[in-house]
Design a protein around this motif. Structure first.
Motif, PDB file in Angstrom:
ATOM      1  N   SER A  47     119.797  21.327 -48.947  1.00  0.00           N
ATOM      2  CA  SER A  47     120.104  20.146 -48.135  1.00  0.00           C
ATOM      3  C   SER A  47     119.092  20.003 -47.008  1.00  0.00           C
ATOM      4  N   LEU A  48     118.836  18.749 -46.656  1.00  0.00           N
ATOM      5  CA  LEU A  48     117.940  18.389 -45.559  1.00  0.00           C
ATOM      6  C   LEU A  48     118.736  17.518 -44.597  1.00  0.00           C
ATOM      7  N   THR A  49     118.786  17.898 -43.335  1.00  0.00           N
ATOM      8  CA  THR A  49     119.575  17.151 -42.349  1.00  0.00           C
ATOM      9  C   THR A  49     118.644  16.554 -41.300  1.00  0.00           C
ATOM     10  N   GLY A  54     118.918  10.835 -60.082  1.00  0.00           N
ATOM     11  CA  GLY A  54     118.141  11.803 -59.314  1.00  0.00           C
ATOM     12  C   GLY A  54     118.896  13.040 -58.904  1.00  0.00           C
ATOM     13  N   LYS A  55     120.216  13.042 -59.140  1.00  0.00           N
ATOM     14  CA  LYS A  55     121.071  14.202 -58.838  1.00  0.00           C
ATOM     15  C   LYS A  55     120.988  14.597 -57.359  1.00  0.00           C
ATOM     16  N   PHE A  56     121.190  13.624 -56.469  1.00  0.00           N
ATOM     17  CA  PHE A  56     121.214  13.937 -55.040  1.00  0.00           C
ATOM     18  C   PHE A  56     122.190  13.018 -54.315  1.00  0.00           C
ATOM     19  N   VAL A  57     122.555  13.427 -53.105  1.00  0.00           N
ATOM     20  CA  VAL A  57     123.548  12.715 -52.289  1.00  0.00           C
ATOM     21  C   VAL A  57     122.944  12.428 -50.920  1.00  0.00           C
ATOM     22  N   GLY A  92     120.765  18.047 -52.661  1.00  0.00           N
ATOM     23  CA  GLY A  92     120.397  17.928 -54.060  1.00  0.00           C
ATOM     24  C   GLY A  92     120.108  19.258 -54.717  1.00  0.00           C
ATOM     25  N   TYR A  93     119.718  19.169 -55.956  1.00  0.00           N
ATOM     26  CA  TYR A  93     119.327  20.281 -56.816  1.00  0.00           C
ATOM     27  C   TYR A  93     120.505  21.123 -57.305  1.00  0.00           C
ATOM     28  N   ALA A  94     120.404  21.496 -58.555  1.00  0.00           N
ATOM     29  CA  ALA A  94     121.266  22.497 -59.158  1.00  0.00           C
ATOM     30  C   ALA A  94     120.325  23.447 -59.877  1.00  0.00           C
ATOM     31  N   ILE A  95     119.965  24.516 -59.185  1.00  0.00           N
ATOM     32  CA  ILE A  95     118.975  25.467 -59.684  1.00  0.00           C
ATOM     33  C   ILE A  95     119.703  26.743 -60.076  1.00  0.00           C
ATOM     34  N   PHE A  96     119.656  27.084 -61.335  1.00  0.00           N
ATOM     35  CA  PHE A  96     120.331  28.282 -61.819  1.00  0.00           C
ATOM     36  C   PHE A  96     119.480  29.496 -61.454  1.00  0.00           C
ATOM     37  N   LEU A 126     117.080  32.688 -52.922  1.00  0.00           N
ATOM     38  CA  LEU A 126     117.378  31.767 -51.822  1.00  0.00           C
ATOM     39  C   LEU A 126     116.135  31.317 -51.055  1.00  0.00           C
ATOM     40  N   SER A 127     114.957  31.682 -51.511  1.00  0.00           N
ATOM     41  CA  SER A 127     113.750  31.224 -50.820  1.00  0.00           C
ATOM     42  C   SER A 127     113.623  29.710 -50.971  1.00  0.00           C
ATOM     43  N   ILE A 128     112.972  29.085 -49.998  1.00  0.00           N
ATOM     44  CA  ILE A 128     112.831  27.625 -49.983  1.00  0.00           C
ATOM     45  C   ILE A 128     111.482  27.240 -50.563  1.00  0.00           C
ATOM     46  N   ASN A 129     111.523  26.457 -51.625  1.00  0.00           N
ATOM     47  CA  ASN A 129     110.318  25.974 -52.279  1.00  0.00           C
ATOM     48  C   ASN A 129     109.894  24.665 -51.611  1.00  0.00           C
ATOM     49  N   PRO A 130     108.740  24.624 -50.945  1.00  0.00           N
ATOM     50  CA  PRO A 130     108.316  23.385 -50.259  1.00  0.00           C
ATOM     51  C   PRO A 130     108.226  22.188 -51.195  1.00  0.00           C
ATOM     52  N   ASP A 131     107.910  22.435 -52.466  1.00  0.00           N
ATOM     53  CA  ASP A 131     107.823  21.334 -53.426  1.00  0.00           C
ATOM     54  C   ASP A 131     109.192  20.701 -53.657  1.00  0.00           C
ATOM     55  N   HIS A 132     110.240  21.531 -53.712  1.00  0.00           N
ATOM     56  CA  HIS A 132     111.602  21.006 -53.857  1.00  0.00           C
ATOM     57  C   HIS A 132     111.991  20.170 -52.646  1.00  0.00           C
ATOM     58  N   VAL A 133     111.622  20.653 -51.465  1.00  0.00           N
ATOM     59  CA  VAL A 133     111.942  19.923 -50.233  1.00  0.00           C
ATOM     60  C   VAL A 133     111.252  18.565 -50.223  1.00  0.00           C
ATOM     61  N   SER A 134     109.972  18.550 -50.555  1.00  0.00           N
ATOM     62  CA  SER A 134     109.229  17.279 -50.507  1.00  0.00           C
ATOM     63  C   SER A 134     109.737  16.291 -51.554  1.00  0.00           C
ATOM     64  N   LYS A 135     110.101  16.788 -52.741  1.00  0.00           N
ATOM     65  CA  LYS A 135     110.618  15.895 -53.777  1.00  0.00           C
ATOM     66  C   LYS A 135     111.983  15.328 -53.402  1.00  0.00           C
ATOM     67  N   LEU A 136     112.819  16.161 -52.773  1.00  0.00           N
ATOM     68  CA  LEU A 136     114.135  15.681 -52.347  1.00  0.00           C
ATOM     69  C   LEU A 136     113.996  14.626 -51.257  1.00  0.00           C
ATOM     70  N   GLU A 137     113.083  14.853 -50.329  1.00  0.00           N
ATOM     71  CA  GLU A 137     112.848  13.866 -49.271  1.00  0.00           C
ATOM     72  C   GLU A 137     112.285  12.576 -49.856  1.00  0.00           C
ATOM     73  N   GLU A 138     111.389  12.716 -50.817  1.00  0.00           N
ATOM     74  CA  GLU A 138     110.804  11.537 -51.461  1.00  0.00           C
ATOM     75  C   GLU A 138     111.867  10.690 -52.160  1.00  0.00           C
ATOM     76  N   LYS A 139     112.793  11.350 -52.840  1.00  0.00           N
ATOM     77  CA  LYS A 139     113.884  10.619 -53.492  1.00  0.00           C
ATOM     78  C   LYS A 139     114.743   9.890 -52.466  1.00  0.00           C
ATOM     79  N   ALA A 140     115.062  10.574 -51.369  1.00  0.00           N
ATOM     80  CA  ALA A 140     115.908   9.970 -50.332  1.00  0.00           C
ATOM     81  C   ALA A 140     115.238   8.745 -49.718  1.00  0.00           C
ATOM     82  N   LYS A 141     113.945   8.868 -49.402  1.00  0.00           N
ATOM     83  CA  LYS A 141     113.199   7.735 -48.847  1.00  0.00           C
ATOM     84  C   LYS A 141     113.190   6.560 -49.814  1.00  0.00           C
TER      85      LYS A 141
END
Length: 405
Positions: free
Chosen positions: A280-282, A299-302, A314-318, A322-337
């Motif tokens: 999540s990004l707040t 896009g599987k996000f809220v 967002g994301y459902a990663i099996f 718990l490390s944060i992947n910067p690519d996941h963060v940027s893609k989630l932000e891009e979807k939200a925008k």
């Protein structure tokens, strides 16, 4: 004599169980490995309180799984299900993905959820809790007509079982949620849930911890790790911790993704649990923050507003990483925008959170005895812990009271 209950885990499930048992006169102590309550999966989830929903294991999930395995932009990253260590969980998940199993599991979840809604309302009337609660409704938006037709089938099922799901047009989406008007994502229509609620789960956890200790005389031991149990024959006498033995009469495992480590015995309701990682990004509010909670089904996000913040989840990663992947963060932000360009102040650095949802193959939580006469489990709600927490606490309390008559 008042019986002493030891609960492992101070997330939303452990805390609601603790308060409910304390209401019944039990002396309750929680053991929590972190320094404060609600810091695991409860900390920064989507905040949704939807009391009619379906299980994750379903024919549609299986149908879309090949695409999810090959296209990480879908928001589901399931490659690690192919690891041998996850085969048992995956096989059980497949067995629960038939239409009949989905309906059965979804009805069981709805039953707990409806009980949860009633119990939470009663608790909130008794205690003054500020957790940015709103009941403005929710949209689940779809990008094509085929998805809309499928959504109508699901909506009909939910209406038959107490839901208020209505499939609406693209134009109605814009009317209900103006933050979508400038969206760059394709919107064909949506399912509208007028009675959906939202709230800050972490804020609620902090209040529950305070109420437990101040109002009900409970105790919480923070920064304490559980290593196992001290037992004699079929009876637990104490929890082994980094602070030594903690004795009790009744013991409950509500440790989320860590619960399987403590469930070393077989019992009828035992189910494997896998961690499904969410992000999540707040952000601070933008110029047009959303009134409704909005899920982008493709896009599987809220996106939702929580007080003076906007949260993108967002994301459902099996994976248990718990490390944060910067690519996941940027893609989630891009979807939200793309969905809501003015909903949040995307120029600000977001608060980034990641956590593991403790998921059983059926989506149904384990709420039962756990092998020993006085050992119980209340764990395995996946992404629905916030929704099901009070109902699960009610169910567990019924079992314990019946066992101790």
């Amino acid at each position: 004599m008042t019986k002493k209950v030891i609960i492992i885990g101070a997330g939303i499930v452990g805390l609601t169980s603790a308060c409910r048992l304390a209401q019944e006169g039990f002396q309750v102590t929680i053991i929590e490995k972190n320094s404060r309550p609600g810091t695991g999966t409860s900390q920064a989830n989507a905040g949704q309180l939807i009391y009619n929903f379906g299980a994750m294991a379903s024919p549609s999930f299986i149908k879309n799984l090949p695409k999810a395995l090959t296209d990480p932009n879908q928001g589901i990253i399931a490659g690690k299900l192919l690891l041998p260590s996850n085969w048992l969980w995956a096989l059980k998940f497949l067995s629960q993905s038939t239409s009949n199993a989905w309906q059965k599991n979804s009805l069981a979840l709805i039953n707990i959820a409806h009980r949860s809604r009633s119990a939470m309302k009663a608790f909130n009337r008794r205690h003054d809790i500020d957790f940015n609660w709103r009941k403005d409704g929710k949209l689940i938006i779809y990008d094509n007509e085929a998805s809309l037709r499928s959504a109508e089938t699901t909506a009909k099922f939910q209406r038959e079982h107490g839901g208020n799901h209505q499939v609406i047009s693209k134009e109605k989406c814009f009317e209900l949620e103006p933050a979508l008007i400038n969206s760059a994502r394709k919107i064909s229509g949506a399912t509208y849930l007028a009675d959906a609620e939202i709230g800050d789960c972490y804020a609620y956890c902090k209040s529950l911890a305070d109420i437990l200790c101040r109002h009900y005389g409970g105790k919480i031991h923070y920064n304490v790790t559980v290593d196992g149990f001290e037992s004699h024959k079929d009876q637990i006498s104490a929890v082994k911790t980094t602070n030594g033995l903690i004795e009790g009469d009744i013991f409950i495992i509500s440790a989320g993704i860590d619960s399987p480590k403590l469930l070393d015995r077989s019992f009828p309701n035992k189910s494997p649990i896998i961690g499904i990682k969410g992000i999540s990004l707040t952000y601070p509010l933008g110029s047009t923050p959303p009134d409704l909670s909005v899920t982008d089904a493709a896009g599987k996000f809220v996106i939702a507003r929580l007080g003076e913040k906007v949260r993108v989840t967002g994301y459902a990663i099996f994976s248990s990483d718990l490390s944060i992947n910067p690519d996941h963060v940027s893609k989630l932000e891009e979807k939200a925008k793309s969905l809501m360009p003015d909903a949040a102040d995307y120029a600000a650095s977001p608060d980034i959170w990641t956590g593991l949802r403790p998921q059983t193959p059926s989506d149904l939580p384990m709420i039962s005895k756990a092998g020993a006469k006085n050992l119980y489990v209340n764990a395995g709600r996946g992404s629905s812990g916030w929704i099901l927490s009070f109902g699960s606490a009610e169910k567990l309390t019924d079992i314990i009271i019946n066992d101790n008559k």
